[in-house]
Design an enzyme around this catalytic site. Structure first.
Site, PDB file in Angstrom:
ATOM      1  N   HIS A 105      -9.856  53.684  11.193  1.00  0.00           N
ATOM      2  CA  HIS A 105     -10.785  54.708  11.667  1.00  0.00           C
ATOM      3  C   HIS A 105     -12.210  54.241  11.401  1.00  0.00           C
ATOM      4  O   HIS A 105     -12.480  53.587  10.402  1.00  0.00           O
ATOM      5  CB  HIS A 105     -10.543  56.030  10.921  1.00  0.00           C
ATOM      6  CG  HIS A 105     -11.123  57.218  11.617  1.00  0.00           C
ATOM      7  ND1 HIS A 105     -12.434  57.580  11.476  1.00  0.00           N
ATOM      8  CD2 HIS A 105     -10.575  58.090  12.479  1.00  0.00           C
ATOM      9  CE1 HIS A 105     -12.667  58.659  12.211  1.00  0.00           C
ATOM     10  NE2 HIS A 105     -11.559  58.985  12.838  1.00  0.00           N
ATOM     11  N   ASP A 149      -3.498  60.297  14.449  1.00  0.00           N
ATOM     12  CA  ASP A 149      -2.559  59.997  15.541  1.00  0.00           C
ATOM     13  C   ASP A 149      -1.251  59.394  15.074  1.00  0.00           C
ATOM     14  O   ASP A 149      -0.335  59.202  15.880  1.00  0.00           O
ATOM     15  CB  ASP A 149      -3.239  59.037  16.525  1.00  0.00           C
ATOM     16  CG  ASP A 149      -4.393  59.718  17.233  1.00  0.00           C
ATOM     17  OD1 ASP A 149      -5.516  59.182  17.196  1.00  0.00           O
ATOM     18  OD2 ASP A 149      -4.173  60.816  17.765  1.00  0.00           O
TER      19      ASP A 149
HETATM   20  C1  SDX Z   1      -9.215  58.948  16.866  1.00  0.00           C
HETATM   21  O1  SDX Z   1     -14.010  58.858  15.787  1.00  0.00           O
HETATM   22  C2  SDX Z   1     -13.157  59.758  15.559  1.00  0.00           C
HETATM   23  O2  SDX Z   1     -13.358  60.635  14.738  1.00  0.00           O
HETATM   24  C3  SDX Z   1     -11.894  59.679  16.392  1.00  0.00           C
HETATM   25  C4  SDX Z   1     -10.796  60.663  16.018  1.00  0.00           C
HETATM   26  C5  SDX Z   1     -11.185  62.087  16.354  1.00  0.00           C
HETATM   27  O3  SDX Z   1     -10.604  63.011  15.766  1.00  0.00           O
HETATM   28  O4  SDX Z   1     -11.992  62.273  17.293  1.00  0.00           O
HETATM   29  O5  SDX Z   1     -10.522  60.587  14.625  1.00  0.00           O
HETATM   30  C6  SDX Z   1      -9.506  60.402  16.767  1.00  0.00           C
HETATM   31  O6  SDX Z   1      -9.610  58.335  17.811  1.00  0.00           O
HETATM   32  C7  SDX Z   1      -8.504  58.264  15.716  1.00  0.00           C
HETATM   33  C8  SDX Z   1      -8.386  56.724  15.923  1.00  0.00           C
HETATM   34  C9  SDX Z   1      -7.187  56.468  16.836  1.00  0.00           C
HETATM   35  N1  SDX Z   1      -7.141  55.045  17.237  1.00  0.00           N
HETATM   36  C10 SDX Z   1      -6.139  54.246  16.821  1.00  0.00           C
HETATM   37  O7  SDX Z   1      -5.274  54.584  15.999  1.00  0.00           O
HETATM   38  C11 SDX Z   1      -6.150  52.873  17.470  1.00  0.00           C
HETATM   39  C12 SDX Z   1      -5.974  51.801  16.385  1.00  0.00           C
HETATM   40  N2  SDX Z   1      -7.195  51.794  15.553  1.00  0.00           N
HETATM   41  C13 SDX Z   1      -8.204  50.825  15.897  1.00  0.00           C
HETATM   42  O8  SDX Z   1      -8.346  50.566  17.263  1.00  0.00           O
HETATM   43  C14 SDX Z   1      -9.491  51.020  15.091  1.00  0.00           C
HETATM   44  O9  SDX Z   1      -9.129  51.245  13.799  1.00  0.00           O
HETATM   45  C15 SDX Z   1     -10.484  52.093  15.517  1.00  0.00           C
HETATM   46  C16 SDX Z   1     -10.876  51.968  16.933  1.00  0.00           C
HETATM   47  C17 SDX Z   1      -9.909  53.446  15.265  1.00  0.00           C
HETATM   48  C18 SDX Z   1     -11.727  51.916  14.636  1.00  0.00           C
HETATM   49  O10 SDX Z   1     -12.244  50.702  14.969  1.00  0.00           O
HETATM   50  P1  SDX Z   1     -13.610  50.178  14.276  1.00  0.00           P
HETATM   51  O11 SDX Z   1     -14.217  51.195  13.398  1.00  0.00           O
HETATM   52  O12 SDX Z   1     -14.465  49.610  15.356  1.00  0.00           O
HETATM   53  O13 SDX Z   1     -13.107  49.099  13.317  1.00  0.00           O
HETATM   54  P2  SDX Z   1     -12.796  47.629  13.718  1.00  0.00           P
HETATM   55  O14 SDX Z   1     -12.058  47.606  15.028  1.00  0.00           O
HETATM   56  O15 SDX Z   1     -14.054  46.838  13.604  1.00  0.00           O
HETATM   57  O16 SDX Z   1     -11.755  47.223  12.584  1.00  0.00           O
HETATM   58  C19 SDX Z   1     -12.190  46.646  11.386  1.00  0.00           C
HETATM   59  C20 SDX Z   1     -11.145  45.560  11.117  1.00  0.00           C
HETATM   60  C21 SDX Z   1     -11.024  44.549  12.237  1.00  0.00           C
HETATM   61  O17 SDX Z   1     -10.559  43.342  11.634  1.00  0.00           O
HETATM   62  P3  SDX Z   1     -11.669  42.160  11.285  1.00  0.00           P
HETATM   63  O18 SDX Z   1     -12.353  41.847  12.595  1.00  0.00           O
HETATM   64  O19 SDX Z   1     -12.606  42.767  10.266  1.00  0.00           O
HETATM   65  O20 SDX Z   1     -10.840  41.042  10.754  1.00  0.00           O
HETATM   66  O21 SDX Z   1      -9.831  46.154  11.005  1.00  0.00           O
HETATM   67  C22 SDX Z   1      -9.005  45.662  12.052  1.00  0.00           C
HETATM   68  C23 SDX Z   1      -9.929  45.081  13.111  1.00  0.00           C
HETATM   69  O22 SDX Z   1      -9.266  44.056  13.815  1.00  0.00           O
HETATM   70  N3  SDX Z   1      -8.276  46.822  12.535  1.00  0.00           N
HETATM   71  C24 SDX Z   1      -6.973  46.857  12.778  1.00  0.00           C
HETATM   72  C25 SDX Z   1      -6.707  48.172  13.166  1.00  0.00           C
HETATM   73  N4  SDX Z   1      -7.837  48.900  13.156  1.00  0.00           N
HETATM   74  C26 SDX Z   1      -8.820  48.061  12.778  1.00  0.00           C
HETATM   75  N5  SDX Z   1      -6.023  45.893  12.700  1.00  0.00           N
HETATM   76  C27 SDX Z   1      -4.773  46.278  13.019  1.00  0.00           C
HETATM   77  N6  SDX Z   1      -4.425  47.547  13.390  1.00  0.00           N
HETATM   78  C28 SDX Z   1      -5.375  48.503  13.487  1.00  0.00           C
HETATM   79  N7  SDX Z   1      -5.036  49.746  13.854  1.00  0.00           N
END
Ligand code: SDX
Length: 438
Positions: free
Chosen positions: A314, A372
């Site tokens: 998140h 989720d």
């Molecule tokens: C919702 O914003 C909100 O409040 C949204 C929400 C709401 O109520 O409105 O809470 C609802 O959208 C919840 C989130 C649902 N999405 C998912 O579950 C999809 C999987 N999650 C990711 O796509 C990600 O965690 C995000 C999009 C939610 C957040 O992404 P960020 O903040 O841009 O973080 P990032 O992608 O930069 O991740 C940081 C690191 C990265 O690795 P490095 O580049 O540092 O090596 O963590 C990794 C990412 O690759 N990473 C994951 C991951 N989420 C982040 N690796 C594997 N699995 C994951 N789920």
């Protein structure tokens, strides 16, 4: 309330350009903000923050998240207390008007919403234009936008009375529209709302009843669904809420702004994650279930795989999403009520969660289950198809979008949102004759 801090920020430049002092504002709780509104006027420079990782787009009194502590407050009330002591319509009242209703206001608000649950009979003809297998979010985006064609008496977003009735209509009609999208996909007749039922009970009946038999609402499922709505109601300036604010800032009508929020929520990185998470769990189950979790996790940790653990991570929560905890409890209650406590997907999800929370890759990146992760399992157990999960998220989030939109419009300082850019394209050049082009 924005309070000017005694501390100022000073921006200086190594080339000797004039330094600039920037005011800092403090909120009630949470990070202070540096006011850069005069930055461009005084320095000719923009800030640069794609994805808005360090940018506050507004000041708000509605929802607060403490990502490090894993706390979520709606108008100051912890989500855990609201989920236990209130229902969704109480939460709607709270988000819209700033506090929980007394008994009289509660009854009046519930009655107003329940008495606006029908949609214009013409709405059904919009559905007929879709194929039966159209994704419910494609249908819902269209239907919500189409509502603006029916309510010319409440489309002036700058009129408080119009905003009020549009809010009631949208909150009241979203369950009806989502249920219609589901019935259309099933080839079954639409079920009209019933005013004697609760908000969640009405939705259940419109979804699962048919004209062929009476329908009895299961109170355990009704309460679980109502809680799912509460957990999804609002969440600060997330992508879809920011979309609604930006869309509404042009002065467009509330229905169009909410339709933009529905479209944004659909994405798998946002509200679409619950559908993607369930599909992920079913895929692992097909591969061999818990025995294959290790192999799957290796894919997730391999950057080149493009595989993410959906329902994890998140932008704000760097601790457990409190909604995920409550959703897991709801999962237990529903699966036990339905005699599905051995549900293999629930066991698989808990196994994935346990492994992830002990794995350095996830620990180092502070990746925890979000709202989720479990919501899909409980909705599937209730009998809601995977493709409808995000539509239900949109149903519940409609009140948050409206409350945030109304807060923006009521702010005397609000302007149309118009971000700038760092331009890295071609500087001015002349058009060449076709014969001279590469
Ligand atoms: C919702 O914003 C909100 O409040 C949204 C929400 C709401 O109520 O409105 O809470 C609802 O959208 C919840 C989130 C649902 N999405 C998912 O579950 C999809 C999987 N999650 C990711 O796509 C990600 O965690 C995000 C999009 C939610 C957040 O992404 P960020 O903040 O841009 O973080 P990032 O992608 O930069 O991740 C940081 C690191 C990265 O690795 P490095 O580049 O540092 O090596 O963590 C990794 C990412 O690759 N990473 C994951 C991951 N989420 C982040 N690796 C594997 N699995 C994951 N789920």
């Amino acid at each position: 309330m924005m309070n000017l801090s005694d501390v100022k920020a000073t921006l200086s430049f190594s080339d000797g350009s004039a330094a600039m002092e920037l005011p800092i504002y403090k909120g009630t709780i949470g990070p202070d903000v540096i006011d850069i509104r005069k930055l461009y006027g005084q320095t000719g420079k923009f800030t640069y923050d794609p994805g808005f990782l360090s940018t506050a787009s507004c000041n708000s009194t509605i929802t607060y998240i403490d990502g490090d502590k894993g706390e979520l407050l709606y108008r100051g009330y912890p989500i855990e207390q609201l989920a236990e002591k209130c229902d969704y319509l109480d939460t709607c009242y709270l988000l819209l008007y700033g506090d929980l209703p007394n008994d009289g206001k509660r009854k009046e608000f519930h009655s107003r919403v329940i008495n606006h649950t029908m949609v214009n009979e013409q709405m059904q003809f919009f559905l007929r234009g879709f194929r039966r297998d159209a994704h419910p979010m494609a249908i819902l985006t269209g239907l919500v936008g189409a509502l603006s064609a029916f309510y010319h008496d409440s489309t002036d977003i700058n009129n408080p009375q119009h905003r009020e009735i549009a809010a009631i209509r949208l909150i009241a009609k979203m369950p009806t529209l989502v249920a219609m999208a589901y019935k259309y996909s099933m080839g079954q007749p639409y079920m009209y709302p019933r005013n004697e039922l609760s908000y969640a009970g009405n939705f259940m009946r419109m979804m699962f009843a048919t004209p062929c038999a009476d329908y009895t609402v299961n109170p355990v499922i009704e309460r679980a669904l109502d809680r799912i709505f509460i957990l999804h109601a609002d969440h600060e300036q997330n992508a879809s809420t920011s979309t609604v604010r930006l869309c509404g800032s042009s002065g467009t009508n509330p229905f169009a702004a909410i339709a933009a929020g529905v479209a944004c929520l659909w994405g798998p990185s946002h509200g679409g994650a619950n559908e993607a998470c369930l599909n992920m769990l079913e895929e692992i189950q097909t591969m061999g279930g818990v025995a294959k979790v290790g192999e799957f996790m290796n894919q997730v940790k391999d950057k080149n795989s493009g595989v993410k653990l959906m329902g994890f991570g998140h932008r704000v929560y760097k601790n457990y999403d409190p909604r995920a905890t409550l959703m897991r409890q709801t999962c237990h209650e529903v699966l036990n009520e339905l005699g599905l406590h051995d549900d293999p997907l629930f066991k698989l999800a808990m196994s994935l969660e346990k492994i992830a929370l002990e794995d350095d890759y996830f620990v180092a990146r502070k990746l925890y289950p979000n709202v989720d992760f479990y919501s899909g399992i409980v909705q599937r157990a209730i009998g809601i198809p995977v493709s409808l999960f995000t539509a239900i998220f949109a149903l519940a989030r409609t009140v948050g979008w409206i409350a945030q939109l109304n807060e923006m419009i009521a702010d005397p300082e609000y302007k149309i949102g118009r971000p700038r850019q760092l331009f890295v394209g071609a500087a001015s050049r002349d058009v060449k004759p076709v014969s001279e082009r590469a």
